[in-house]
Design a protein around this motif. Structure first.
Motif, short mmCIF file in Angstrom:
data_model
loop_
_atom_site.label_atom_id
_atom_site.label_comp_id
_atom_site.label_asym_id
_atom_site.label_seq_id
_atom_site.Cartn_x
_atom_site.Cartn_y
_atom_site.Cartn_z
N ARG A 171 2.79 -9.13 -5.19
CA ARG A 171 1.95 -9.67 -4.82
C ARG A 171 2.24 -9.89 -3.58
O ARG A 171 1.06 -10.31 -2.32
CB ARG A 171 2.33 -10.84 -5.81
N ARG A 172 3.91 -9.32 -2.89
CA ARG A 172 4.09 -9.78 -1.83
C ARG A 172 3.73 -9.16 -0.51
O ARG A 172 3.34 -9.79 0.50
CB ARG A 172 6.00 -10.01 -1.80
N SER A 173 3.20 -8.18 -0.79
CA SER A 173 3.09 -6.96 -0.11
C SER A 173 1.15 -7.70 -0.40
O SER A 173 1.00 -7.61 1.93
CB SER A 173 3.36 -6.32 -1.06
N ALA A 229 -1.58 -1.17 5.69
CA ALA A 229 -0.31 -0.94 4.92
C ALA A 229 -0.66 -1.79 3.85
O ALA A 229 0.43 -1.16 2.92
CB ALA A 229 0.42 -0.34 6.05
N GLY A 230 -0.02 -3.07 4.21
CA GLY A 230 0.61 -3.57 3.27
C GLY A 230 -0.35 -3.36 1.56
O GLY A 230 -0.37 -3.53 0.83
N PHE A 231 -1.74 -3.53 2.04
CA PHE A 231 -2.83 -3.37 0.85
C PHE A 231 -2.87 -1.72 0.32
O PHE A 231 -1.87 -2.06 -0.70
CB PHE A 231 -4.04 -4.52 0.68
N TYR A 232 -2.38 -1.14 0.51
CA TYR A 232 -2.76 0.51 0.32
C TYR A 232 -1.45 0.53 -0.03
O TYR A 232 -1.59 1.29 -1.25
CB TYR A 232 -2.77 1.22 1.67
N LEU A 233 -0.28 0.53 0.49
CA LEU A 233 1.25 0.19 -0.43
C LEU A 233 1.87 -0.34 -1.58
O LEU A 233 2.37 0.17 -2.33
CB LEU A 233 2.27 0.93 0.67
N SER A 234 0.62 -1.30 -1.92
CA SER A 234 0.76 -1.63 -3.38
C SER A 234 -0.08 -1.00 -4.32
O SER A 234 0.14 -1.85 -5.33
CB SER A 234 0.75 -3.30 -2.83
N THR A 278 -13.90 -3.17 10.45
CA THR A 278 -14.18 -1.46 11.13
C THR A 278 -12.93 -1.05 11.49
O THR A 278 -12.81 0.34 10.42
CB THR A 278 -14.57 -1.40 12.57
N VAL A 279 -11.54 -1.33 11.87
CA VAL A 279 -10.36 -0.57 11.92
C VAL A 279 -9.96 -0.79 10.25
O VAL A 279 -9.36 0.33 9.70
CB VAL A 279 -9.54 -1.90 12.72
N ALA A 280 -9.83 -1.25 9.49
CA ALA A 280 -9.98 -1.95 7.63
C ALA A 280 -10.16 -0.33 7.22
O ALA A 280 -9.95 0.10 6.56
CB ALA A 280 -10.18 -3.03 7.55
N MET A 281 -11.64 -0.18 7.39
CA MET A 281 -11.84 0.56 7.20
C MET A 281 -11.67 2.09 7.46
O MET A 281 -11.52 2.93 6.21
CB MET A 281 -13.87 0.63 6.93
#
Length: 101
Positions: A44-46, A25-30, A76-79
């Motif tokens: 960067r923070r996210s 979620a941190g990667f996606y929402l950034s 797998t969970v990340a994908m």
């Protein structure tokens, strides 16, 4: 004693899943083109929080699995989440548009 061990394993699996979900979620929402927030989170923070959460998820799964198995479980969970989040956002947008119009 076996029941306690399986409960502890279940707790580790749940915590690892939660940590991996927070990381993704941190990667996606950034991302600049994410559709959940009006503007993306601070990049960067996210991404740093996302990286630490993903590492934590892998470490938690490594407690109850072989580290390589834990790595592939995390991937797998990340994908799965990276596939679901954009489609869920699009479905949410369509439902909101249907309500308004």
């Amino acid at each position: 004693m076996t029941g306690t061990a399986s409960m502890a394993e279940a707790a580790f699996h749940g915590l690892a899943l939660a940590a991996t979900s927070v990381g993704i979620a941190g990667f996606y929402l950034s991302a600049p083109r994410q559709q959940w927030l009006t503007r993306p989170l601070a990049g960067r923070r996210s991404r740093m929080i996302g990286t630490l959460a993903l590492l934590e998820g892998w470490l938690l799964w490594s407690v109850v699995m072989h580290p390589v198995t834990a790595l592939f479980t995390s991937l797998t969970v990340a994908m799965l989440l990276l596939t679901i989040l954009p489609f869920a956002a699009a479905a949410r947008g369509a439902m909101l548009a249907r309500r308004e119009g």
